[in-house]
Design a protein around this motif. Structure first.
Motif, PDB file in Angstrom:
ATOM      1  N   MET A  81       0.906  -1.249  -0.138  1.00  0.00           N
ATOM      2  CA  MET A  81      -0.159   0.000   0.276  1.00  0.00           C
ATOM      3  C   MET A  81       1.129   1.176  -0.025  1.00  0.00           C
ATOM      4  N   GLY A  82       1.232   1.603  -1.307  1.00  0.00           N
ATOM      5  CA  GLY A  82       2.290   2.759  -1.270  1.00  0.00           C
ATOM      6  C   GLY A  82       3.680   2.187  -0.673  1.00  0.00           C
ATOM      7  N   ASN A  83       4.185   3.190   0.437  1.00  0.00           N
ATOM      8  CA  ASN A  83       5.357   2.861   1.026  1.00  0.00           C
ATOM      9  C   ASN A  83       5.330   1.990   2.319  1.00  0.00           C
ATOM     10  N   LEU A  84       3.949   1.464   2.348  1.00  0.00           N
ATOM     11  CA  LEU A  84       3.563   0.349   3.451  1.00  0.00           C
ATOM     12  C   LEU A  84       3.432  -1.015   2.789  1.00  0.00           C
ATOM     13  N   LEU A  85       3.827  -2.138   3.793  1.00  0.00           N
ATOM     14  CA  LEU A  85       3.187  -3.487   3.162  1.00  0.00           C
ATOM     15  C   LEU A  85       2.290  -4.137   4.397  1.00  0.00           C
ATOM     16  N   LYS A  86       1.141  -4.251   3.746  1.00  0.00           N
ATOM     17  CA  LYS A  86       0.272  -5.055   4.849  1.00  0.00           C
ATOM     18  C   LYS A  86       0.175  -6.419   4.560  1.00  0.00           C
ATOM     19  N   THR A  87       0.104  -7.210   5.665  1.00  0.00           N
ATOM     20  CA  THR A  87       0.211  -8.705   5.697  1.00  0.00           C
ATOM     21  C   THR A  87      -1.163  -9.075   6.534  1.00  0.00           C
ATOM     22  N   LYS A  88      -1.927  -9.899   5.908  1.00  0.00           N
ATOM     23  CA  LYS A  88      -3.254 -10.041   6.536  1.00  0.00           C
ATOM     24  C   LYS A  88      -3.607 -11.361   6.785  1.00  0.00           C
ATOM     25  N   PHE A  89      -3.928 -11.684   7.998  1.00  0.00           N
ATOM     26  CA  PHE A  89      -4.453 -13.384   8.310  1.00  0.00           C
ATOM     27  C   PHE A  89      -5.973 -13.217   8.658  1.00  0.00           C
ATOM     28  N   ALA A  90      -6.720 -13.967   8.073  1.00  0.00           N
ATOM     29  CA  ALA A  90      -8.260 -13.482   8.445  1.00  0.00           C
ATOM     30  C   ALA A  90      -9.237 -14.901   8.527  1.00  0.00           C
ATOM     31  N   LEU A  91     -10.130 -14.849   9.337  1.00  0.00           N
ATOM     32  CA  LEU A  91     -11.007 -16.074   9.133  1.00  0.00           C
ATOM     33  C   LEU A  91     -12.482 -15.494   9.106  1.00  0.00           C
ATOM     34  N   SER A  92     -13.368 -16.474   8.056  1.00  0.00           N
ATOM     35  CA  SER A  92     -14.643 -15.667   8.028  1.00  0.00           C
ATOM     36  C   SER A  92     -15.397 -16.660   8.792  1.00  0.00           C
ATOM     37  N   ILE A  93     -16.278 -16.227   9.951  1.00  0.00           N
ATOM     38  CA  ILE A  93     -16.547 -17.328  10.880  1.00  0.00           C
ATOM     39  C   ILE A  93     -18.241 -17.281  10.625  1.00  0.00           C
ATOM     40  N   VAL A  94     -18.754 -18.401  10.590  1.00  0.00           N
ATOM     41  CA  VAL A  94     -20.379 -18.452  10.409  1.00  0.00           C
ATOM     42  C   VAL A  94     -20.871 -17.867  11.719  1.00  0.00           C
ATOM     43  N   ASN A  95     -21.824 -17.157  11.743  1.00  0.00           N
ATOM     44  CA  ASN A  95     -22.548 -16.733  12.973  1.00  0.00           C
ATOM     45  C   ASN A  95     -23.012 -18.171  13.622  1.00  0.00           C
ATOM     46  N   SER A  96     -22.857 -18.420  14.922  1.00  0.00           N
ATOM     47  CA  SER A  96     -23.391 -19.486  15.751  1.00  0.00           C
ATOM     48  C   SER A  96     -24.778 -19.862  15.429  1.00  0.00           C
ATOM     49  N   ASN A 165       9.162   3.475  -4.708  1.00  0.00           N
ATOM     50  CA  ASN A 165       8.532   2.267  -4.367  1.00  0.00           C
ATOM     51  C   ASN A 165       7.337   2.079  -5.104  1.00  0.00           C
ATOM     52  N   TYR A 166       6.935   3.108  -5.983  1.00  0.00           N
ATOM     53  CA  TYR A 166       5.777   3.044  -6.710  1.00  0.00           C
ATOM     54  C   TYR A 166       5.591   2.027  -7.854  1.00  0.00           C
ATOM     55  N   ASN A 167       6.946   1.885  -8.245  1.00  0.00           N
ATOM     56  CA  ASN A 167       6.938   0.858  -9.164  1.00  0.00           C
ATOM     57  C   ASN A 167       7.020  -0.607  -9.020  1.00  0.00           C
ATOM     58  N   LEU A 168       7.147  -1.125  -7.882  1.00  0.00           N
ATOM     59  CA  LEU A 168       7.007  -2.191  -7.112  1.00  0.00           C
ATOM     60  C   LEU A 168       5.779  -2.948  -7.226  1.00  0.00           C
ATOM     61  N   LEU A 311      -1.890   6.132  -3.652  1.00  0.00           N
ATOM     62  CA  LEU A 311      -0.745   6.329  -2.847  1.00  0.00           C
ATOM     63  C   LEU A 311       0.577   6.077  -3.452  1.00  0.00           C
ATOM     64  N   ASP A 312       0.470   5.849  -4.763  1.00  0.00           N
ATOM     65  CA  ASP A 312       1.594   5.754  -5.610  1.00  0.00           C
ATOM     66  C   ASP A 312       1.757   7.262  -6.506  1.00  0.00           C
ATOM     67  N   ASN A 313       0.439   7.880  -6.781  1.00  0.00           N
ATOM     68  CA  ASN A 313       0.223   9.146  -7.400  1.00  0.00           C
ATOM     69  C   ASN A 313       0.611   8.559  -8.795  1.00  0.00           C
ATOM     70  N   ILE A 314       0.229   7.470  -9.415  1.00  0.00           N
ATOM     71  CA  ILE A 314       0.381   7.241 -10.493  1.00  0.00           C
ATOM     72  C   ILE A 314      -1.434   6.712 -11.179  1.00  0.00           C
ATOM     73  N   LEU A 315      -1.352   6.837 -12.679  1.00  0.00           N
ATOM     74  CA  LEU A 315      -2.178   6.489 -13.505  1.00  0.00           C
ATOM     75  C   LEU A 315      -2.059   5.537 -14.458  1.00  0.00           C
TER      76      LEU A 315
END
Lengths: 420, 424
Positions: A81-96, A165-168, A311-315
């Motif tokens: 995300m621009g100059n940042l790196l997001k690493t996500k771990f998630a679970l989608s839990i069915v409502n009990s 980083n914008y070209n990464l 975030l990269d200011n590119i089009l």
């Protein structure tokens, strides 16, 4: 709908109670400063961590545990995300309510197992599993080469050889992949755990808020140190340099053109609001001026579109054309920028673009995942809330869009010429 | 209006067959603030020859016409219908398959007006030779785009090998086929297959069933259309055997790909309820080959293929079990599939576990108008009779599954190898 935040020593818990959905979204998000090496390492890391954990030491055992808890496979990914790196771990839990037992706490523990108890020995991650993951991420990159549309887009960014980083892209670098081994990957994992901003998000119809928050606090320890996140935005100045141009010929029926423009000297307001409208008017929908000028009665293409990265200011502009029309298409695309700069678009075009973007904003909070993502981005980027965004967007003027059109500089032009 | 359960009392389906023959299904959702409406003509690219309404001689349909027609349905006397939806902030699109042509809208704004306009667009044929000529160039570009896609090449080749009569060729046709399409043949096809009696509408999301029916009944364009005429076209009968057992092709791939397909005849099973039979087969193959299976673990651990998937699909009496892998060791991959089929036993515990996962997948679809609507459309196209999926899954029994497993015939199969060009 409100983000109840619990600031803990090592992380922030976000508790967002929603009542209308059938699932509960539970995620742990690490946010770090990005660099080229991290993109490759985290791509591999995600793959290794999705294979198994210490307790569930094969993919089969891990998947079966998820299935026991009525969950589908955990969602794990990393995203620049621009100059940042997001690493996500998630679970989608069915409502009990819809299944035969209470499963929320067990799912929370399962995600803890995945994130905090990976399959490691003294020296690092299991060697064989690292090799499996390396082969997989390498195969991901090969898929890019097989798809000419994706390949052209990838190349247009890749040929800009700046240090920024914008070209990464989000793909691995094969040279850096050579450096990945069980030890170096484990170091990268520890670095993420110890040196990230950590957000734990829970969104859904959960009544026992206090109990859940206490449960998270009792179970999640990261041995974490403070980190200062960089400004996520990349900024560009006008250079007046010639764009990087590259042509490649391959055995394809259709040629692909991909052009990257830098947005230079734009204010944050222009970046957040005017750019949205500019892109939409240019080529963000079926009414876009690019489509009108290239498809319409000229029948030069089936698709022609533009997207931006704020975030990269590119089009970036992409289209598939016949090779013989290359020069004509480049000229037409550049003319559209000039047309917008001169105000040669209608009030109706602006209204249509605003309606579309306002609808997108409504769509942001139509699922638990969307709601959790929205509050996470508020946490990281400290942006305006949805109501303010809508108001500011509605007030963007034609002149502001015209002025923005003059702030683009062509950075690269890649042409994949089909010779069939 | 008739009401059915889709997931017990949790999700209802409201259904009405209108006098003009149109089937309307509405799935109101409490959790969504959006709507999804999809209008489907049961006309796809698989129909080759037909009897136009009020005529007595069969007419051949040029390849690619169903797809070309899909493009031209958006033409309105006042311009491109997409403009209308875009101005409302509503997403509109269409797609053509072998079985049907779909037109859909998805959004939040102006539901009544947008649904009404969708109907008006579909039932206002406006086919002019000049605009057909101009569209030809655009579709030619679309065809060229597909031709360059590796998956497209693999798909075409694999279908040619596996199938004898159905699902042939390319849905969009070839650039040469486009020359045979004109306003005359398009109108004949449209008048025959776009009768409301050959179509259905599915609406899901934040909608009121009564209001939906009212909008459809009051639409001027639909009320002007001819309808309830019999639809007659030459039916093709698909043989159970395959055309070609092995084929090699070359393409722009970094690593060889293999597509391994089993072809089965649903009529050969003792169980004659197609809905249940297909669910049993899907459940069994999910257990054998999906993520978390012994097969999946083995392929990964032994580095046989860094990427692979399996899927199953059906059309009429034909059921296809398909594998695709990127692999330097295609033979090993195929051997492992064969060994898994022969040697793996499903326990009652596995069977119940997969049923549980399916239940959770259905519940998840209730949070997204598009997902719910689209999966329901697929059921209707596949002529699923029991609409309450949860009830159907609940009714599956382990003993019946074992009986079906014993009846599976794996003898009809094809292998397509796609090799990198440099190996030529």
């Amino acid at each position: 709908m409100k983000d109840n935040k619990y600031e803990c020593q090592e992380y922030t818990i976000h508790f967002i109670k929603t009542e209308k959905f059938h699932t509960i979204d539970f995620s742990i998000i690490f946010t770090e400063n990005v660099d080229k090496r991290k993109v490759t390492f985290h791509n591999t890391l995600i793959d290794v961590m999705s294979i198994c954990t210490k307790q569930y030491d094969t993919t089969q055992k891990l998947i079966r545990k998820c299935q026991e808890l009525y969950s589908i496979k955990p969602i794990m990914y990393d995203l620049r995300m621009g100059n940042l790196l997001k690493t996500k771990f998630a679970l989608s839990i069915v409502n009990s309510k819809y299944v035969d037992k209470k499963i929320i706490l067990d799912n929370i523990l399962l995600l803890k197992e995945i994130v905090l108890n990976p399959y490691v020995s003294k020296d690092g991650f299991d060697k064989e599993k690292v090799e499996v993951a390396k082969r997989q991420v390498s195969a991901d990159l090969d898929l890019v080469i097989e798809n000419p549309r994706v390949y052209a887009n990838y190349k247009s960014l890749d040929i800009i050889k700046d240090d920024a980083n914008y070209n990464l892209t989000n793909y691995i670098d094969k040279d850096i992949l050579e450096e990945v081994n069980s030890k170096s990957l484990y170091e990268s994992y520890l670095d993420m755990i110890h040196h990230s901003k950590i957000d734990i998000m829970i969104a859904g119809n959960v009544s026992n808020e206090e109990e859940i928050v206490k449960f998270i606090k009792d179970n999640f320890y990261f041995n974490h140190e403070d980190i200062k996140l960089n400004d996520p935005y990349s900024y560009h100045e006008v250079t007046n340099q010639k764009p990087v141009e590259e042509k490649e010929t391959q055995h394809f029926a259709q040629s692909k053109i991909s052009m990257v423009y830098k947005l230079c000297n734009a204010s944050l307001y222009e970046n957040k609001y005017v750019l949205n409208l500019f892109t939409s008017i240019l080529g963000g929908n079926a009414n876009g001026l690019l489509v009108k000028s290239m498809r319409g009665d000229k029948s030069l293409c089936y698709y022609a579109g533009a997207y931006h990265n704020k975030l990269d200011n590119i089009l970036v502009i992409n289209s598939g054309i016949d090779a013989k029309n290359y020069e004509r298409v480049v000229e037409l695309i550049q003319k559209v920028f000039i047309k917008i700069g001169k105000g040669e678009f209608t009030t109706e075009d602006i209204k249509t673009a605003k309606t579309g973007i306002l609808d997108d904003l409504n769509g942001l909070i139509n699922t638990n995942q969307g709601i959790a993502e929205y509050f996470y981005s508020q946490e990281i980027f400290k942006g305006d809330d949805i109501k303010t965004r809508k108001e500011k967007l509605k007030n963007v003027s034609k002149k502001e869009i015209m002025d923005l059109a003059k702030k683009f500089e062509l950075a690269s032009l890649y042409f994949l010429e089909g010779n069939v | 209006m008739i009401t059915y359960n889709y997931f017990g009392k949790e999700q209802k389906i409201y259904y009405e067959k209108l006098d003009n023959g149109l089937d309307v299904y509405v799935l109101p959702m409490k959790s969504s603030n959006r709507y999804f409406a999809e209008f489907i003509s049961k006309f796809g690219s698989d129909i080759e020859e037909f009897l136009p309404v009020k005529e007595k001689k069969y007419v051949k349909i040029p390849d690619g016409l169903a797809h070309f027609l899909e493009h031209k349905v958006f033409d309105m006397p006042e311009g491109d219908a997409l403009d209308y939806f875009t101005k409302k902030g509503v997403y509109a699109n269409a797609s053509t398959s072998f079985y049907c042509t779909k037109y859909y809208i998805e959004g939040k704004n102006d539901f009544a007006k947008c649904l009404d306009y969708l109907l008006t667009m579909i039932f206002t044929p406006y086919f002019e030779d000049q605009s057909i000529d101009s569209e030809r160039g655009i579709i030619a570009q679309e065809i060229k785009m597909y031709q360059d896609e590796v998956e497209w090449k693999m798909d075409i080749c694999s279908r040619e090998c596996t199938l004898t009569n159905m699902l042939k060729g390319n849905i969009a046709g070839t650039v040469e086929d486009l020359e045979l399409i004109n306003a005359d043949i398009m109108t004949k096809v449209y008048d025959t297959f776009y009768q409301p009696s050959n179509m259905f509408l599915v609406v899901s999301g934040n909608v009121n069933p009564k209001k939906v029916i009212e909008i459809v009944k009051n639409n001027q364009a639909i009320n002007k259309r001819i309808t309830n005429y019999p639809i007659v076209y030459k039916q093709t009968e698909e043989k159970v055997f395959v055309n070609e057992e092995y084929k090699e092709i070359r393409a722009n791939v970094a690593m060889p790909k293999v597509r391994y397909t089993f072809k089965m005849d649903l009529d050969s099973f003792t169980l004659k309820d197609y809905d249940k039979l297909k669910l049993y087969l899907n459940l069994y193959f999910t257990f054998l080959f999906n993520e978390g299976s012994d097969f999946d673990d083995f392929i990964n651990e032994k580095n046989i293929a860094p990427m692979f998937y399996s899927e199953h699909t059906s059309y009429k009496n034909i059921y296809l079990l398909i594998f695709e892998a990127e692999s330097q060791y295609a033979d090993l991959f195929i051997n492992e599939v064969d060994k898994t089929i022969l040697n793996t036993k499903i326990t009652e515990e596995d069977f119940e576990r997969i049923k549980r996962v399916w239940t959770s997948i259905i519940v998840r679809s209730f949070d997204n108008a598009y997902d719910l609507g689209e999966s329901f459309v697929t059921d209707i196209i596949k002529e699923v009779k029991e609409l309450d999926l949860h009830q159907l899954i609940d009714s599956l029994s382990y003993d019946e599954l074992l009986m079906i497993i014993n009846e599976i015939d794996y003898r009809n199969k094809t292998t397509v190898m796609m090799l990198p060009k440099e190996n030529v």
